[in-house]
Design a protein around this motif. Structure first.
Motif, PDB file in Angstrom:
ATOM      1  N   THR A  67     -45.598 -23.530 -17.916  1.00 18.10           N
ATOM      2  CA  THR A  67     -44.171 -23.235 -18.015  1.00 18.10           C
ATOM      3  C   THR A  67     -43.549 -22.606 -16.660  1.00 18.10           C
ATOM      4  O   THR A  67     -44.320 -21.657 -15.952  1.00 18.10           O
ATOM      5  N   GLY A  68     -42.713 -23.397 -15.882  1.00 17.21           N
ATOM      6  CA  GLY A  68     -42.133 -22.573 -14.628  1.00 17.21           C
ATOM      7  C   GLY A  68     -41.303 -21.424 -14.878  1.00 17.21           C
ATOM      8  O   GLY A  68     -40.883 -20.881 -15.990  1.00 17.21           O
ATOM      9  N   ASP A  69     -40.810 -20.653 -13.666  1.00 17.97           N
ATOM     10  CA  ASP A  69     -40.184 -19.882 -13.467  1.00 17.97           C
ATOM     11  C   ASP A  69     -38.603 -20.331 -14.198  1.00 17.97           C
ATOM     12  O   ASP A  69     -38.243 -21.511 -13.632  1.00 17.97           O
ATOM     13  N   ALA A  70     -37.821 -19.277 -14.612  1.00 14.41           N
ATOM     14  CA  ALA A  70     -36.461 -19.538 -14.947  1.00 14.41           C
ATOM     15  C   ALA A  70     -35.717 -19.589 -13.722  1.00 14.41           C
ATOM     16  O   ALA A  70     -35.651 -18.632 -12.900  1.00 14.41           O
ATOM     17  N   ALA A  71     -34.918 -20.760 -13.377  1.00 15.07           N
ATOM     18  CA  ALA A  71     -34.011 -20.884 -12.297  1.00 15.07           C
ATOM     19  C   ALA A  71     -32.455 -20.626 -12.584  1.00 15.07           C
ATOM     20  O   ALA A  71     -32.043 -21.078 -13.655  1.00 15.07           O
ATOM     21  N   GLN A  72     -31.861 -19.891 -11.885  1.00 17.83           N
ATOM     22  CA  GLN A  72     -30.529 -19.321 -12.293  1.00 17.83           C
ATOM     23  C   GLN A  72     -29.730 -20.247 -11.420  1.00 17.83           C
ATOM     24  O   GLN A  72     -29.713 -20.457 -10.123  1.00 17.83           O
ATOM     25  N   THR A  73     -28.947 -20.933 -12.179  1.00 20.76           N
ATOM     26  CA  THR A  73     -27.745 -21.703 -11.602  1.00 20.76           C
ATOM     27  C   THR A  73     -26.425 -21.017 -11.932  1.00 20.76           C
ATOM     28  O   THR A  73     -26.195 -20.228 -12.541  1.00 20.76           O
ATOM     29  N   GLN A  74     -25.413 -21.725 -11.071  1.00 25.46           N
ATOM     30  CA  GLN A  74     -23.826 -21.355 -11.403  1.00 25.46           C
ATOM     31  C   GLN A  74     -23.494 -21.618 -13.023  1.00 25.46           C
ATOM     32  O   GLN A  74     -22.656 -20.741 -13.332  1.00 25.46           O
ATOM     33  N   TYR A  75     -24.128 -22.590 -13.738  1.00 26.15           N
ATOM     34  CA  TYR A  75     -23.827 -22.759 -15.074  1.00 26.15           C
ATOM     35  C   TYR A  75     -24.788 -22.198 -16.354  1.00 26.15           C
ATOM     36  O   TYR A  75     -24.420 -22.468 -17.376  1.00 26.15           O
ATOM     37  N   GLY A  76     -26.000 -21.531 -15.598  1.00 29.37           N
ATOM     38  CA  GLY A  76     -26.707 -21.167 -16.615  1.00 29.37           C
ATOM     39  C   GLY A  76     -28.364 -21.360 -15.897  1.00 29.37           C
ATOM     40  O   GLY A  76     -28.285 -21.636 -14.969  1.00 29.37           O
ATOM     41  N   THR A  77     -29.218 -21.150 -17.271  1.00 27.31           N
ATOM     42  CA  THR A  77     -30.508 -20.978 -16.685  1.00 27.31           C
ATOM     43  C   THR A  77     -31.156 -22.244 -17.045  1.00 27.31           C
ATOM     44  O   THR A  77     -30.905 -22.928 -18.005  1.00 27.31           O
ATOM     45  N   VAL A  78     -32.120 -22.768 -16.237  1.00 27.83           N
ATOM     46  CA  VAL A  78     -33.046 -23.893 -16.202  1.00 27.83           C
ATOM     47  C   VAL A  78     -34.599 -23.454 -16.096  1.00 27.83           C
ATOM     48  O   VAL A  78     -34.960 -22.760 -15.191  1.00 27.83           O
ATOM     49  N   GLN A  79     -35.355 -23.825 -17.198  1.00 31.77           N
ATOM     50  CA  GLN A  79     -36.523 -23.605 -17.054  1.00 31.77           C
ATOM     51  C   GLN A  79     -37.448 -24.753 -17.478  1.00 31.77           C
ATOM     52  O   GLN A  79     -36.924 -25.516 -18.754  1.00 31.77           O
ATOM     53  N   VAL A  80     -38.568 -25.123 -17.131  1.00 31.40           N
ATOM     54  CA  VAL A  80     -39.165 -26.485 -17.149  1.00 31.40           C
ATOM     55  C   VAL A  80     -40.598 -26.160 -17.616  1.00 31.40           C
ATOM     56  O   VAL A  80     -41.307 -25.155 -17.250  1.00 31.40           O
ATOM     57  N   ARG A  81     -41.045 -26.810 -18.680  1.00 31.20           N
ATOM     58  CA  ARG A  81     -42.477 -26.728 -19.034  1.00 31.20           C
ATOM     59  C   ARG A  81     -42.884 -27.997 -18.978  1.00 31.20           C
ATOM     60  O   ARG A  81     -42.580 -29.140 -19.233  1.00 31.20           O
ATOM     61  N   ALA A  94     -37.224 -29.556 -20.661  1.00 33.31           N
ATOM     62  CA  ALA A  94     -36.519 -28.267 -20.091  1.00 33.31           C
ATOM     63  C   ALA A  94     -36.137 -27.534 -21.347  1.00 33.31           C
ATOM     64  O   ALA A  94     -35.602 -27.858 -22.500  1.00 33.31           O
ATOM     65  N   VAL A  95     -37.019 -26.247 -21.315  1.00 31.40           N
ATOM     66  CA  VAL A  95     -37.016 -25.430 -22.490  1.00 31.40           C
ATOM     67  C   VAL A  95     -35.624 -24.260 -22.682  1.00 31.40           C
ATOM     68  O   VAL A  95     -35.323 -23.829 -23.455  1.00 31.40           O
ATOM     69  N   GLN A  96     -35.033 -24.278 -21.266  1.00 33.68           N
ATOM     70  CA  GLN A  96     -33.782 -23.901 -21.214  1.00 33.68           C
ATOM     71  C   GLN A  96     -32.809 -24.611 -20.006  1.00 33.68           C
ATOM     72  O   GLN A  96     -33.585 -25.262 -18.955  1.00 33.68           O
ATOM     73  N   ALA A  97     -31.753 -25.047 -20.646  1.00 32.43           N
ATOM     74  CA  ALA A  97     -30.616 -25.758 -19.509  1.00 32.43           C
ATOM     75  C   ALA A  97     -29.264 -25.280 -20.088  1.00 32.43           C
ATOM     76  O   ALA A  97     -29.048 -24.555 -20.995  1.00 32.43           O
ATOM     77  N   PRO A  98     -28.145 -25.397 -19.060  1.00 31.99           N
ATOM     78  CA  PRO A  98     -26.888 -24.818 -19.309  1.00 31.99           C
ATOM     79  C   PRO A  98     -26.153 -25.503 -20.569  1.00 31.99           C
ATOM     80  O   PRO A  98     -26.593 -26.746 -20.929  1.00 31.99           O
ATOM     81  N   LYS A 141     -36.398 -26.475  -8.956  1.00 38.02           N
ATOM     82  CA  LYS A 141     -36.919 -25.392  -8.384  1.00 38.02           C
ATOM     83  C   LYS A 141     -38.020 -24.776  -9.662  1.00 38.02           C
ATOM     84  O   LYS A 141     -39.276 -24.357  -9.497  1.00 38.02           O
ATOM     85  N   SER A 142     -37.871 -25.023 -10.837  1.00 40.44           N
ATOM     86  CA  SER A 142     -38.683 -24.507 -12.030  1.00 40.44           C
ATOM     87  C   SER A 142     -39.831 -25.420 -12.058  1.00 40.44           C
ATOM     88  O   SER A 142     -40.711 -24.978 -12.451  1.00 40.44           O
ATOM     89  N   LEU A 143     -39.569 -26.746 -11.890  1.00 47.18           N
ATOM     90  CA  LEU A 143     -40.658 -27.647 -11.826  1.00 47.18           C
ATOM     91  C   LEU A 143     -41.383 -27.376 -10.869  1.00 47.18           C
ATOM     92  O   LEU A 143     -42.877 -27.460 -10.926  1.00 47.18           O
ATOM     93  N   GLN A 144     -41.078 -26.898  -9.603  1.00 51.03           N
ATOM     94  CA  GLN A 144     -42.001 -26.670  -8.499  1.00 51.03           C
ATOM     95  C   GLN A 144     -43.047 -25.395  -8.837  1.00 51.03           C
ATOM     96  O   GLN A 144     -44.129 -25.452  -8.568  1.00 51.03           O
ATOM     97  N   SER A 145     -42.486 -24.429  -9.404  1.00 53.61           N
ATOM     98  CA  SER A 145     -43.065 -23.211 -10.091  1.00 53.61           C
ATOM     99  C   SER A 145     -44.207 -23.507 -10.782  1.00 53.61           C
ATOM    100  O   SER A 145     -45.192 -22.927 -10.862  1.00 53.61           O
ATOM    101  N   ALA A 146     -43.761 -24.524 -11.927  1.00 55.77           N
ATOM    102  CA  ALA A 146     -44.810 -24.759 -12.933  1.00 55.77           C
ATOM    103  C   ALA A 146     -45.920 -25.762 -12.107  1.00 55.77           C
ATOM    104  O   ALA A 146     -47.003 -25.438 -12.528  1.00 55.77           O
ATOM    105  N   LEU A 147     -45.549 -26.564 -11.163  1.00 56.68           N
ATOM    106  CA  LEU A 147     -46.478 -27.410 -10.620  1.00 56.68           C
ATOM    107  C   LEU A 147     -47.597 -26.298  -9.616  1.00 56.68           C
ATOM    108  O   LEU A 147     -48.907 -26.525  -9.639  1.00 56.68           O
ATOM    109  N   ASP A 148     -46.824 -25.278  -8.965  1.00 56.20           N
ATOM    110  CA  ASP A 148     -47.776 -24.432  -8.290  1.00 56.20           C
ATOM    111  C   ASP A 148     -48.694 -23.454  -9.357  1.00 56.20           C
ATOM    112  O   ASP A 148     -49.887 -23.259  -8.612  1.00 56.20           O
TER     113      ASP A 148
END
Length: 275
Positions: A67-81, A94-98, A141-148
């Motif tokens: 699971t990648g880091d939660a990325a904050q956007t203008q309309y909400g949080t996005v987090q990828v697994r 996407a476990v979290q999305a606007p 951004k969250s996808l890149q974090s998960a890949l790292d």
């Protein structure tokens, strides 16, 4: 009195003989069960010792989720697994999305496409979905974090395997060491933030063997027309950076400021990487 001495001797001899027989009989059955129990203990210990090894191999072959880091956007949080098997992405979600209002429609439209692109590209270099730029940027951004994290986990697993091989065989240990040293050469470097007229630009690169294997913009201008320009320019700049292997890349037409900031941050990352 003299006649009684032989009788006493007979009685004592008989008693000694009976005692000896009793002792012999008591020793024989005791040795049988002890030997049997000792013989049965060895197979049990061997069986219990083999079970954990099979379980460890099964867990290693099954892969896992990251699971990648939660990325904050203008309309909400996005987090990828990500679900990973054999070093490849087999599933993205996407476990979290606007959510809420129009965000529900945009999320329902964009996320499935982004998930599909992540699996197809096997990297964070995916196109933004039209009409859902903020969600796409946060997803990337969250996808890149998960890949790292996936690469870091794979590197530590390889190091553990090479150390185990060196203990069992000198030849396999040397090959494992060379493999782990090759993995250690790949690293991720983030350049300095370059300020432009429309916002900051910051580039992150992955370097292996002295070459850029991946480039991404962790920061880029956003808001208004900048969203469209960023979505159009950044993927091209990322591709050019990998192809050129340096910061001498062409500016994208219509996104001059973003291109200039990208080049500056890219050069900073290369300087840190020793390139």
């Amino acid at each position: 009195m003299r006649k009684s001495h032989p009788i006493r001797r007979v009685v004592l001899a008989t008693a000694a003989t009976v005692s000896g027989v009793v002792l012999l009989l008591s020793l024989k059955p005791a040795s049988g069960p002890a030997a049997a129990s000792a013989a049965g203990a060895a197979p049990q210990a061997t069986a219990s010792g083999q079970a954990p090894q099979g379980g460890a191999q099964a867990a290693g072959a099954a892969g896992g989720t990251v699971t990648g880091d939660a990325a904050q956007t203008q309309y909400g949080t996005v987090q990828v697994r990500l679900t990973v098997a054999g070093g490849k992405i087999t599933k993205a979600e996407a476990v979290q999305a606007p959510k809420g209002g129009l965000s529900d429609q945009k999320t329902a439209l964009a996320v499935p496409k982004l998930n599909q692109e992540a699996v197809a590209a096997q990297s964070a270099r995916i196109d933004a979905v039209s009409g859902a730029t903020y969600t796409s940027t946060g997803y990337t951004k969250s996808l890149q974090s998960a890949l790292d994290r996936m690469k870091s986990s794979a590197g530590s697993t390889g190091a553990a395997g090479s150390s185990g091989s060196s203990g069992s065989s000198g030849a396999s240990g040397s090959s494992g060491a060379s493999g782990s040293s090759g993995a250690a050469q790949a690293r991720t470097v983030t350049g300095k933030v370059a300020q432009t007229q429309y916002g900051p630009v910051q580039v992150r690169i992955t370097v292996s063997g002295g070459k850029i294997t991946q480039a991404s913009a962790v920061q880029a201008p956003k808001g208004g027309l900048s969203d469209q320009k960023t979505a159009s320019a950044v993927p091209k700049l990322n591709q050019e950076a990998v192809t050129a292997g340096n910061a001498h890349i062409d500016a994208v037409s219509g996104a001059t400021y973003t291109s200039t900031g990208y080049q500056q941050s890219l050069q900073s990352a290369l300087d840190q990487a020793g390139g």
